[in-house]
Design a protein around this motif. Structure first.
Motif, PDB file in Angstrom:
ATOM      1  N   GLU A  74       4.770 -21.399 -41.714  1.00  0.00           N
ATOM      2  CA  GLU A  74       5.073 -19.989 -41.446  1.00  0.00           C
ATOM      3  C   GLU A  74       4.828 -19.607 -39.987  1.00  0.00           C
ATOM      4  OE1 GLU A  74       3.562 -17.184 -44.459  1.00  0.00           O
ATOM      5  OE2 GLU A  74       3.113 -18.950 -45.670  1.00  0.00           O
ATOM      6  N   ILE A  75       4.360 -20.583 -39.176  1.00  0.00           N
ATOM      7  CA  ILE A  75       4.145 -20.294 -37.749  1.00  0.00           C
ATOM      8  C   ILE A  75       5.057 -21.194 -36.916  1.00  0.00           C
ATOM      9  CG2 ILE A  75       1.782 -19.438 -38.037  1.00  0.00           C
ATOM     10  CD1 ILE A  75       0.751 -22.155 -37.080  1.00  0.00           C
ATOM     11  N   ALA A  76       5.232 -20.840 -35.647  1.00  0.00           N
ATOM     12  CA  ALA A  76       6.161 -21.565 -34.764  1.00  0.00           C
ATOM     13  C   ALA A  76       5.775 -23.047 -34.670  1.00  0.00           C
ATOM     14  CB  ALA A  76       6.148 -20.930 -33.378  1.00  0.00           C
ATOM     15  N   PRO A  77       6.769 -23.922 -34.502  1.00  0.00           N
ATOM     16  CA  PRO A  77       6.487 -25.362 -34.425  1.00  0.00           C
ATOM     17  C   PRO A  77       5.512 -25.742 -33.306  1.00  0.00           C
ATOM     18  CG  PRO A  77       8.843 -24.978 -34.673  1.00  0.00           C
ATOM     19  CD  PRO A  77       8.212 -23.637 -34.455  1.00  0.00           C
ATOM     20  N   ASP A  78       5.467 -24.954 -32.228  1.00  0.00           N
ATOM     21  CA  ASP A  78       4.569 -25.288 -31.111  1.00  0.00           C
ATOM     22  C   ASP A  78       3.236 -24.534 -31.175  1.00  0.00           C
ATOM     23  OD1 ASP A  78       5.555 -22.787 -30.564  1.00  0.00           O
ATOM     24  OD2 ASP A  78       5.847 -23.147 -28.421  1.00  0.00           O
ATOM     25  N   MET A  79       2.946 -23.886 -32.310  1.00  0.00           N
ATOM     26  CA  MET A  79       1.675 -23.154 -32.480  1.00  0.00           C
ATOM     27  C   MET A  79       0.817 -23.884 -33.514  1.00  0.00           C
ATOM     28  SD  MET A  79      -0.452 -20.816 -31.678  1.00  0.00           S
ATOM     29  CE  MET A  79       0.387 -19.714 -30.519  1.00  0.00           C
TER      30      MET A  79
ATOM     31  N   PRO B 293      -8.084 -11.029 -25.529  1.00  0.00           N
ATOM     32  CA  PRO B 293      -8.355 -11.616 -24.212  1.00  0.00           C
ATOM     33  C   PRO B 293      -7.757 -10.745 -23.102  1.00  0.00           C
ATOM     34  CG  PRO B 293      -6.550 -12.790 -25.274  1.00  0.00           C
ATOM     35  CD  PRO B 293      -7.065 -11.789 -26.274  1.00  0.00           C
ATOM     36  N   LEU B 294      -8.374 -10.795 -21.938  1.00  0.00           N
ATOM     37  CA  LEU B 294      -7.945  -9.971 -20.806  1.00  0.00           C
ATOM     38  C   LEU B 294      -6.464 -10.201 -20.467  1.00  0.00           C
ATOM     39  CD1 LEU B 294      -8.427  -8.177 -18.328  1.00  0.00           C
ATOM     40  CD2 LEU B 294      -9.594 -10.083 -17.231  1.00  0.00           C
ATOM     41  N   ALA B 295      -5.998 -11.441 -20.624  1.00  0.00           N
ATOM     42  CA  ALA B 295      -4.601 -11.786 -20.338  1.00  0.00           C
ATOM     43  C   ALA B 295      -4.282 -13.090 -21.058  1.00  0.00           C
ATOM     44  CB  ALA B 295      -4.412 -11.936 -18.825  1.00  0.00           C
ATOM     45  N   THR B 296      -3.054 -13.573 -20.895  1.00  0.00           N
ATOM     46  CA  THR B 296      -2.693 -14.840 -21.545  1.00  0.00           C
ATOM     47  C   THR B 296      -2.687 -16.009 -20.563  1.00  0.00           C
ATOM     48  OG1 THR B 296      -0.364 -14.241 -21.301  1.00  0.00           O
ATOM     49  CG2 THR B 296      -1.358 -13.805 -23.433  1.00  0.00           C
ATOM     50  N   THR B 297      -2.908 -15.720 -19.270  1.00  0.00           N
ATOM     51  CA  THR B 297      -3.079 -16.788 -18.271  1.00  0.00           C
ATOM     52  C   THR B 297      -4.237 -16.411 -17.354  1.00  0.00           C
ATOM     53  OG1 THR B 297      -1.645 -15.832 -16.548  1.00  0.00           O
ATOM     54  CG2 THR B 297      -0.563 -17.215 -18.224  1.00  0.00           C
ATOM     55  N   VAL B 298      -4.854 -17.421 -16.740  1.00  0.00           N
ATOM     56  CA  VAL B 298      -5.954 -17.170 -15.797  1.00  0.00           C
ATOM     57  C   VAL B 298      -5.433 -16.388 -14.594  1.00  0.00           C
ATOM     58  CG1 VAL B 298      -7.668 -18.257 -14.284  1.00  0.00           C
ATOM     59  CG2 VAL B 298      -7.252 -19.209 -16.546  1.00  0.00           C
ATOM     60  N   GLU B 299      -4.207 -16.731 -14.135  1.00  0.00           N
ATOM     61  CA  GLU B 299      -3.613 -16.044 -12.978  1.00  0.00           C
ATOM     62  C   GLU B 299      -3.475 -14.544 -13.265  1.00  0.00           C
ATOM     63  OE1 GLU B 299      -3.110 -20.165 -12.862  1.00  0.00           O
ATOM     64  OE2 GLU B 299      -2.302 -18.850 -14.433  1.00  0.00           O
TER      65      GLU B 299
ATOM     66  N   LYS C 131      -0.537 -14.158 -38.317  1.00  0.00           N
ATOM     67  CA  LYS C 131       0.748 -14.741 -37.914  1.00  0.00           C
ATOM     68  C   LYS C 131       1.333 -13.974 -36.724  1.00  0.00           C
ATOM     69  CE  LYS C 131       2.462 -14.859 -42.167  1.00  0.00           C
ATOM     70  NZ  LYS C 131       3.408 -15.074 -43.290  1.00  0.00           N
ATOM     71  N   ALA C 132       1.169 -12.650 -36.728  1.00  0.00           N
ATOM     72  CA  ALA C 132       1.657 -11.835 -35.600  1.00  0.00           C
ATOM     73  C   ALA C 132       0.899 -12.194 -34.315  1.00  0.00           C
ATOM     74  CB  ALA C 132       1.507 -10.351 -35.913  1.00  0.00           C
ATOM     75  N   LEU C 133      -0.425 -12.369 -34.413  1.00  0.00           N
ATOM     76  CA  LEU C 133      -1.238 -12.744 -33.247  1.00  0.00           C
ATOM     77  C   LEU C 133      -0.810 -14.100 -32.702  1.00  0.00           C
ATOM     78  CD1 LEU C 133      -4.796 -11.652 -34.443  1.00  0.00           C
ATOM     79  CD2 LEU C 133      -3.586 -10.709 -32.478  1.00  0.00           C
ATOM     80  N   MET C 134      -0.474 -15.028 -33.632  1.00  0.00           N
ATOM     81  CA  MET C 134      -0.131 -16.397 -33.220  1.00  0.00           C
ATOM     82  C   MET C 134       1.248 -16.504 -32.572  1.00  0.00           C
ATOM     83  SD  MET C 134      -1.925 -18.984 -35.958  1.00  0.00           S
ATOM     84  CE  MET C 134      -1.574 -18.076 -37.463  1.00  0.00           C
ATOM     85  N   ARG C 135       1.989 -15.388 -32.525  1.00  0.00           N
ATOM     86  CA  ARG C 135       3.238 -15.430 -31.755  1.00  0.00           C
ATOM     87  C   ARG C 135       2.942 -15.596 -30.271  1.00  0.00           C
ATOM     88  NH1 ARG C 135       5.125 -10.383 -34.844  1.00  0.00           N
ATOM     89  NH2 ARG C 135       5.537 -11.308 -36.876  1.00  0.00           N
ATOM     90  N   THR C 136       1.737 -15.161 -29.851  1.00  0.00           N
ATOM     91  CA  THR C 136       1.396 -15.276 -28.422  1.00  0.00           C
ATOM     92  C   THR C 136       0.110 -16.070 -28.168  1.00  0.00           C
ATOM     93  OG1 THR C 136       0.226 -13.153 -28.506  1.00  0.00           O
ATOM     94  CG2 THR C 136       2.505 -13.085 -27.786  1.00  0.00           C
ATOM     95  N   THR C 137      -0.815 -16.101 -29.134  1.00  0.00           N
ATOM     96  CA  THR C 137      -2.152 -16.642 -28.844  1.00  0.00           C
ATOM     97  C   THR C 137      -2.660 -17.491 -30.002  1.00  0.00           C
ATOM     98  OG1 THR C 137      -2.567 -14.518 -27.727  1.00  0.00           O
ATOM     99  CG2 THR C 137      -4.445 -15.959 -27.990  1.00  0.00           C
ATOM    100  N   SER C 138      -3.251 -18.637 -29.688  1.00  0.00           N
ATOM    101  CA  SER C 138      -3.827 -19.485 -30.743  1.00  0.00           C
ATOM    102  C   SER C 138      -5.212 -18.958 -31.138  1.00  0.00           C
ATOM    103  CB  SER C 138      -3.956 -20.922 -30.245  1.00  0.00           C
ATOM    104  OG  SER C 138      -5.026 -21.025 -29.326  1.00  0.00           O
TER     105      SER C 138
END
Length: 354
Positions: free
Chosen positions: A206-211, A98-104, A165-172
């Motif tokens: 194996e992934i973060a509790p909030d992912m 994705p272009l970024a992780t937020t719309v802003e 798992k590496a991708l899911m550190r930042t993005t679902s």
């Protein structure tokens, strides 16, 4: 040699799956000259790429090498900052989705591209795929309102699960993969998205509790069109109906019919369409269908590396021929806005109104 024929000097940042494929595309296209690669570690590279120096830091390499083009294929959370830095240095930019992780941040990148008067191409690989452009054209011919049914689940294990798992550190998954297919929906209907709903579930410790590694989004458009997209990653995923690409309208349907032997973990299976099936809803006086379904066999389709080659050939053409990329940039922000709204909906448990 005229300036327009001089190879474009490119700095490639990030040497994961996509970065390595894009680096090969630049290496094999005489319109480009790789001036350096950027990666924190020293990854395993194809023989053709062994001769290039790998720099550990993007900002330093950008200042020292002064490229014409920066190709950004790092993890999503660095895309916006690297792209803005490249525009400030007078470069054109290719950035993986994705272009970024937020719309802003996505809007900040587009604003920087416009201010610098440089080209920004986002890695929507399906836009360069002859079968997908055909699917979009056939769906548009049907006329809306539309129902979009799309998914891409991946039963991943070993190195592929490690990558996920590496991708899911930042993005679902619904954001990382969803932007491609939501982009397809947005190209078929020109209507504005008005409401997004999402749900997700964490199916692995194996992934973060909030992912969450399974997610599902629903989007409602201003013309009444509705769509859903589903994405799941991991060793627990089912191989059943892992690849659904289906568009319906009052006038019929257009669908991709998948090879029944395809595996969800095969990167080429994610883009290969095999067969596009056209169905007309038209019936005769007896209420029976007037014509049988038509199967378009999409032979000789490009594989993953050939698609990356086509994508970078488009980058070269955009720079050399000064192609207007305004709609391309707007669509990229739009599809990201929908997927991030779905991610927000998952987390707050309510629909998000756009």
């Amino acid at each position: 040699m005229s300036a327009s024929e001089k190879p474009i000097r490119v700095l490639v940042a990030g040497l994961g799956n996509m970065g390595r494929s894009h680096a090969l595309a630049y290496h094999n296209n005489p319109g480009f000259e790789i001036v350096g690669l950027v990666n924190r570690s020293t990854p395993k590279l194809a023989d053709e790429l062994q001769g290039y120096t790998i720099h550990p830091d993007f900002e330093t390499a950008l200042k020292e090498l002064k490229p014409d083009l920066c190709s950004i294929n790092t993890y999503s959370d660095s895309h916006a900052d690297y792209a803005v830095m490249a525009f400030a240095a007078g470069c054109d930019v290719f950035v993986e989705k994705p272009l970024a992780t937020t719309v802003e941040d996505a809007e900040r990148v587009v604003a920087a591209a416009k201010k610098a008067g440089r080209k920004l191409v986002i890695g929507y690989i399906l836009r360069h795929h002859p079968s997908w452009t055909r699917l979009i054209a056939e769906a548009r011919k049907l006329g809306g309102p539309y129902v979009f049914r799309m998914n891409l689940n991946q039963q991943s294990s070993g190195p592929t699960w490690e990558t996920h798992k590496a991708l899911m550190r930042t993005t679902s998954p619904i954001v990382d993969c969803g932007v491609h297919y939501v982009d397809v929906m947005c190209q078929i209907t020109d209507a504005k998205p008005v409401e997004v709903r999402g749900m997700g579930l964490r199916l692995s410790n194996e992934i973060a509790p909030d992912m969450y590694n399974y997610g599902h989004l629903q989007v409602i458009y201003g013309d009444g069109s509705v769509g859903w997209y589903e994405a799941g990653w991991g060793p627990m995923m089912s191989e059943t109906a892992f690849f659904v690409k289906d568009v319906m309208s009052p006038n019929g349907a257009v669908s991709i019919v998948m090879d029944p032997n395809a595996k969800s973990d095969d990167i080429d299976a994610h883009t290969k369409t095999s067969v596009i099936r056209l169905h007309s809803a038209e019936t005769g006086p007896n209420g029976q269908f007037i014509r049988p379904d038509q199967d378009l066999h999409m032979d000789g389709e490009p594989g993953h590396q050939e698609l990356c080659d086509l994508e970078q050939a488009f980058m070269l053409k955009a720079i050399r021929e000064d192609i207007d990329l305004n709609r391309h940039m707007t669509d990229a922000v739009q599809s990201l806005r929908i997927c991030l709204a779905a991610d927000e909906s998952v987390r707050i448990g309510k629909p998000v109104y756009l």
